[in-house]
Design an enzyme around this catalytic site. Structure first.
Site, PDB file in Angstrom:
ATOM      1  N   TYR A 188       4.601   2.266   0.544  1.00  0.00           N
ATOM      2  CA  TYR A 188       3.192   2.124  -0.672  1.00  0.00           C
ATOM      3  C   TYR A 188       1.505   1.969  -0.303  1.00  0.00           C
ATOM      4  CZ  TYR A 188       1.959  -1.861  -3.949  1.00  0.00           C
ATOM      5  OH  TYR A 188       1.739  -2.517  -5.291  1.00  0.00           O
ATOM      6  N   CYS A 234      -3.243  -5.649 -10.146  1.00  0.00           N
ATOM      7  CA  CYS A 234      -2.221  -4.738  -8.665  1.00  0.00           C
ATOM      8  C   CYS A 234      -2.897  -2.983  -7.676  1.00  0.00           C
ATOM      9  CB  CYS A 234      -1.302  -3.912  -9.762  1.00  0.00           C
ATOM     10  SG  CYS A 234      -0.172  -4.941 -10.848  1.00  0.00           S
ATOM     11  N   HIS A 235      -3.363  -2.804  -9.158  1.00  0.00           N
ATOM     12  CA  HIS A 235      -4.477  -1.428  -7.894  1.00  0.00           C
ATOM     13  C   HIS A 235      -5.864  -1.364  -7.780  1.00  0.00           C
ATOM     14  CE1 HIS A 235      -0.077  -0.948  -8.199  1.00  0.00           C
ATOM     15  NE2 HIS A 235       0.205  -0.666  -7.005  1.00  0.00           N
ATOM     16  N   ALA A 236      -6.622  -2.291  -8.326  1.00  0.00           N
ATOM     17  CA  ALA A 236      -7.831  -2.391  -8.898  1.00  0.00           C
ATOM     18  C   ALA A 236      -8.581  -1.311  -9.615  1.00  0.00           C
ATOM     19  CB  ALA A 236      -8.403  -2.266  -6.885  1.00  0.00           C
TER      20      ALA A 236
END
Lengths: 435, 186
Positions: free
Chosen positions: A294, B150-152
């Site tokens: 991840y 979640c991932h900016a």
């Protein structure tokens, strides 16, 4: 290494069977298999992993008898298993904790193989089969994590299946084909359940091939020097059955500590909230065993590049036998490579740490600065740290090992396994060699 | 075939084209059979008829006050209908499309109503981050639009990607004005 079979049927019935289906012979040959006499405890993870697979299949088949793969009932059915089904709390926890234990053991097993050069000729196929098993394990674990239909299940599934949408042109169609709808929904849950039930048996088949190849070429050992004489070997039983059994007992104690005292320690609290397509949890993280990958995924600010890097991180393992060209298998005799290997392990842990962290947060504090009149920490962010460790991860396989294969001078190795174990015959008594 | 020494001699006189026919016919049937069986196996994974049928929803715009956002589930995904403030519309229009990762003007992201006028106060889009499909949080991020936790990924007040890993602007679903105050999505 397997050599001719030494099995002699003792009873008439056994003889009758042996002439028709030599299955007893197969078992007997397995038990008397000549193994290197210097195997240490790192070599017990194969047996531990076989046990893990059995535990997961048995507990999983039982859970499937009580589980309902329907978006309206899945979450409640898992709660029912935990509360109402006799010993359901035990079996559900065993299956969930068991998955973590399985990965713990498989990582130990893989690091063992990396250190002792177990992927080198003639064991390339064993290694590749092992990588395939690991890949199917990851798929199985991901599919299984979706089934309780909690928030992490749902959003984990959404994110992971979103990988396919990064494929140019056909990405979105491909993703919707896999999901069976426009988004993760009932069709997705049902097919994930069916596949989650199927894949462990694929793993079992691959394990069969893995062990078959292992018994064809023989086990590697901590000094990486091939067996030369009978004195170099011991029969699998009782020498290694006992060693494996002891290691399994220790492993099961650790398993039991998690199972009975920390059943939720390795999970995520958000999975106790039922899946909600309208609300994403503030911080999506995969299970701990996927965290390093991840982190690699998030190490680049581009969707497709992130996915390709993550796939590459696993793909590179498959070709490792041809990347590490050094003749000497065991890193015990590779004074340079062993240090790079140690850093590699540290980097894997750092990647895991980065995977759990929020990219923009400071991981290593080096000072503080004033931003808009507020004092904030400054230093290396998780994002930067994951980039550094991702570079090392790939450099280890693609640069360090190939270069060391050309230039590293190994230190002196013993002449044989027996000499390595007994010195020049001056200490310890020789054990009975394998027949 | 005729060169094979293991063949009985009398087969040489037989018509070898008969064997070729059997070989080709069986092969062709097998190939067609694999395709005929394979396609249903692949196709069953796709969207079922009921999934495709559950396609459209109607939304009453009068129920959304200025500065509010309505979130409705459409095809398993949230649809955002935001009643934008004048400041938000101004900000969205001010951005130069050339600077954007996925160049699009604010007007291109709107659909005309029944009388053919654009209604910039109503922004309708699929509330799904184009990175990995999370639901972005409204009135957040560096551009005061949406922010994906979640991932900016940062989206502006037009739902266009401005910063972060997402490759595209948030999608505009197919929609039309049924009346001046009701839209139909899907």
């Amino acid at each position: 290494m397997s050599g001719p079979s030494t099995y002699e049927p003792k009873y008439a019935a056994a003889k009758w069977m042996d002439q028709r289906l030599p299955i007893i012979r197969m078992g007997a040959d397995f038990m008397t298999f000549p193994s290197p006499r210097n195997l240490n405890y790192w070599y017990t993870f194969g047996g531990i992993l076989a046990l893990c697979l059995v535990v997961q299949i048995i507990s999983g088949v039982i859970l499937a008898m009580h589980y309902v793969a329907d978006v309206d009932k899945a979450f409640a059915s898992v709660q029912r298993i935990r509360r109402d089904v006799p010993f359901g709390w035990l079996l559900q926890s065993m299956h969930a904790v068991g998955a973590s234990m399985f990965f713990l053991a498989v990582y130990m097993h893989m690091f063992r193989g990396l250190y002792y050069g177990s992927y080198k000729a003639p064991r390339e196929v064993i290694w590749i089969l092992g990588c395939a098993i690991y890949l199917v394990m990851m798929a199985t674990a991901f599919l299984g994590y979706t089934l309780p239909w909690g928030q992490m299940s749902f959003w984990g599934a959404t994110v992971i299946t979103g990988f396919f949408s990064a494929v140019p042109i056909v990405g979105e169609s491909l993703q919707q084909w896999l999901l069976g709808g426009y988004a993760v929904d009932n069709a997705t849950l049902q097919r994930f359940f069916a596949l989650h039930y199927l894949l462990p048996f694929v793993i079992a088949a691959l394990v069969g091939l893995h062990v078959w190849a292992l018994h064809h070429v023989g086990q590697n050992n901590p000094i990486g020097i091939s067996e030369k004489t009978k004195e170099d070997t011991l029969a699998f039983h009782p020498f290694y059955t006992v060693k494996d059994a002891f290691a399994i007992a220790v492993f099961l104690v650790i398993f039991a500590i998690f199972l009975f005292y920390l059943p939720d320690a390795l999970g995520h609290a958000d999975n106790y909230i039922e899946a909600d397509a309208m609300k994403t949890p503030p911080h999506i993280v995969p299970e701990w065993y996927f965290l390093p990958f991840y982190a690699i995924l998030r190490a680049v600010p581009d969707k497709l590049a992130g996915i390709l890097l993550m796939i590459g991180a696993i793909a590179v393992l498959f070709v490792l036998p041809w990347l590490d060209t050094h003749k000497v298998r065991s890193m015990r005799f590779r004074p340079v490579a062993r240090w790079f290997f140690l850093i590699f392990i540290v980097m894997c842990f750092i990647l895991g740490w980065c995977g759990a962290g929020t990219p923009d947060n400071v991981a290593i504090k080096l000072g503080s600065k004033m931003v808009d009149g507020v004092k904030v920490d400054s230093g290396i962010t998780f994002y930067r740290l994951s980039q550094i460790s991702t570079i090392y991860y790939f450099a280890y396989f693609l640069i360090i090992l190939p270069v060391l294969g050309l230039i590293e001078k190994p230190i002196k190795r013993p002449d044989s396994i027996t000499k390595a174990v007994l010195g020049d015959g001056k200490r310890g008594a020789a054990l009975a060699p394998a027949e | 075939m005729s060169e094979s020494s293991t063949m009985p001699a009398d087969t040489d006189v037989e018509d070898s084209s008969k064997r070729d026919f059997i070989f080709l016919a069986t092969g062709a049937t097998a190939a067609a059979g694999v395709a005929a069986v394979g396609w249903p196996l692949v196709a069953q994974m796709g969207k079922a008829a009921d999934t495709l049928a559950a396609g459209s929803i109607e939304i009453d715009l009068t129920k959304i006050a200025q500065g509010q956002q309505l979130k409705m589930l459409w095809r398993g995904k949230p649809v955002f209908v935001r009643h934008r403030t004048a400041a938000e519309i101004e900000k969205a229009a001010a951005a130069d499309p050339a600077d954007l990762k996925d160049p699009q003007t604010d007007e291109e992201r709107l659909t005309p109503d029944t009388s053919g006028n654009l209604r910039p106060e109503f922004l309708v889009m699929v509330g799904v981050c184009t990175h990995f499909g999370c639901v972005p949080v409204g009135e957040a991020g560096e551009f005061d639009g949406w922010y994906c936790p979640c991932h900016a990924s940062h989206y502006d007040t037009s739902g266009r990607i401005r910063k972060g890993p997402a490759p595209k602007n948030m999608a505009i679903p197919p929609y039309s004005f049924v009346t001046d105050s009701v839209i139909k999505v899907g």
